[in-house]
Design an enzyme around this catalytic site. Structure first.
Site, short mmCIF file in Angstrom:
data_model
loop_
_atom_site.label_atom_id
_atom_site.label_comp_id
_atom_site.label_asym_id
_atom_site.label_seq_id
_atom_site.Cartn_x
_atom_site.Cartn_y
_atom_site.Cartn_z
N CYS A 1 -7.30 -7.50 -3.34
CA CYS A 1 -7.61 -7.16 -1.74
C CYS A 1 -9.00 -7.00 -1.58
O CYS A 1 -9.33 -6.07 -0.59
CB CYS A 1 -6.69 -6.07 -1.34
SG CYS A 1 -4.95 -6.39 -1.72
N CYS B 1 -8.06 -2.28 -4.49
CA CYS B 1 -7.41 -3.08 -5.63
C CYS B 1 -8.24 -4.49 -5.88
O CYS B 1 -8.81 -5.23 -4.61
CB CYS B 1 -6.00 -3.37 -5.17
SG CYS B 1 -4.85 -1.93 -5.19
N CYS C 1 -4.94 1.88 4.26
CA CYS C 1 -3.86 1.54 3.55
C CYS C 1 -3.11 2.53 3.65
O CYS C 1 -1.92 2.53 3.03
CB CYS C 1 -4.67 1.73 1.88
SG CYS C 1 -5.48 2.89 1.79
N CYS D 1 0.84 -1.12 -0.15
CA CYS D 1 -0.06 -0.18 -0.03
C CYS D 1 0.81 1.25 0.12
O CYS D 1 0.56 2.30 -0.62
CB CYS D 1 -1.00 0.14 1.22
SG CYS D 1 -2.36 -1.12 0.93
FE1 SF4 Z 1 -1.25 -3.56 -2.76
FE2 SF4 Z 1 -3.52 -4.66 -1.89
FE3 SF4 Z 1 -2.86 -2.54 -1.04
FE4 SF4 Z 1 -3.46 -2.47 -3.48
S1 SF4 Z 1 -4.86 -2.63 -1.59
S2 SF4 Z 1 -1.96 -1.12 -2.89
S3 SF4 Z 1 -2.74 -4.50 -3.98
S4 SF4 Z 1 -1.78 -4.23 -0.52
#
Ligand code: SF4
Length: 243
Positions: free
Chosen positions: A205, A202, A230, A120
Site C-alpha cells: 500500500c 505496508c 488507516c 487496516c
Molecule cells: Fe492492509 Fe494495506 Fe492497511 Fe497494511 S496498509 S493493513 S496491507 S490495507
C-alpha cells in the site's frame, strides 16, 4: 483527565516546543502510563530520539502488520542498536487475518475501499486497541501538513477511537523541520526515504512519489485523499477544538 480540561491544555501546550510537550506529558501521566507509538517513519524516529533523551524508561512500540517492507524491519533493528533500547512489536491476532484472507483474498485491499479498511482494521486498529486499552496517553508523530485528514489535529486531543489522550508534539512541524532534526542528530531512518518514498506503511500500500506530489500520495494511491487514513488517526471522531 477531564475532557473539558483538554481545551485548557491545548492552549498551554500550544506555546511549548516539542520537547517541552513530551516532558509535560510524561510528567503529567507518568512514564508507565504513556507510550510512544512508532510506525518507524521519519516523524516517529524524531520522537524516538526525543523521548529516549528525555526519559529512556518510556515504552516504544510498533505494529507489525505482517505486510511491512524489509526496510522497515531493518529500521527497527538499527534503531534498537543505535539507542540500546528494545522496541516492542505488536502483532495482529491470527484468527482475524485468517478469516479475512480466506473470505476475500491476500491482496483484498486493492478490491475496494471497504475491503482495504477491513484489512487496516484487522492488521492495525484491533492490535492497537488491545495495546492502548490499559494506558492513559499515547504519543504520535502527526503533523498537520501531512494530509487533509490531519489539518484539524491538535497538540493534545481526546482520542474517541481508542479512548485515551493523544499527544502530538510535532503537530506544527514541516517536513523540512523533520529532516533537519534527523540529519542534525544523526537519527536512524528508513532507507526507503532515499528512494523517493515520503510516507511509509505496508509494502503493498506504499509507493515512491514523483517530484511535486503530496507527501501522502504514495499511500493507497488508488483512493481519494479524503479516504487516506488507516483508522489509527480518525480526526472526525476526536475532540480537537472548542467550538
Ligand atoms: Fe492492509 Fe494495506 Fe492497511 Fe497494511 S496498509 S493493513 S496491507 S490495507
Amino acid at each position: 483527565m477531564n475532557k473539558n480540561k483538554i481545551y485548557d491544555y491545548q492552549k498551554l501546550l500550544g506555546t511549548k516546543n516539542s520537547q517541552e510537550v513530551i516532558i509535560w506529558a510524561i510528567d503529567y501521566f507518568g512514564k508507565k502510563n504513556i507510550v510512544l507509538s512508532s510506525s518507524m517513519g521519519a516523524e516517529d524516529q524524531v520522537l524516538t530520539d526525543m523521548v529516549i533523551r528525555i526519559e529512556p524508561g518510556v515504552e516504544i512500540f510498533t505494529l507489525d502488520t505482517g505486510r511491512l517492507p524489509e526496510e522497515t524491519y531493518n529500521t527497527i533493528e538499527e534503531t534498537e542498536r543505535h539507542y540500546n533500547k528494545k522496541i516492542e512489536i505488536i502483532f495482529p491476532e491470527r484468527r482475524y487475518i485468517e478469516e479475512l484472507v480466506n473470505r476475500y483474498s491476500p491482496n483484498l485491499f486493492y478490491e475496494s475501499i471497504a475491503r482495504r479498511k477491513l484489512c487496516c482494521q484487522a492488521r492495525k486498529v484491533k492490535p492497537l486497541k488491545r495495546k492502548l486499552s490499559s494506558l492513559k496517553a499515547w504519543i504520535c508523530g502527526l503533523r498537520r501538513e501531512q494530509a487533509l485528514t490531519r489539518t484539524g489535529a491538535e497538540v493534545i486531543e481526546w482520542d474517541e477511537n481508542f479512548e485515551l489522550i493523544k499527544i502530538n508534539p510535532l503537530i506544527k512541524w514541516t517536513e523540512k523541520d523533520t529532516w533537519d532534526y534527523i540529519y542534525k542528530n544523526r537519527v536512524p531512518y528508513n532507507k526507503l526515504y532515499d528512494k523517493n518514498f515520503s510516507s511509509i506503511g505496508c509494502e503493498p500500500c506504499t509507493r515512491a512519489i514523483k517530484n511535486g506530489e503530496n507527501t501522502r500520495s504514495g499511500r493507497w494511491w488508488w483512493e481519494d485523499s479524503e479516504q487516506k487514513e488507516c483508522g489509527l488517526h480518525l480526526q472526525k471522531s476526536s475532540v480537537t477544538k472548542r467550538t
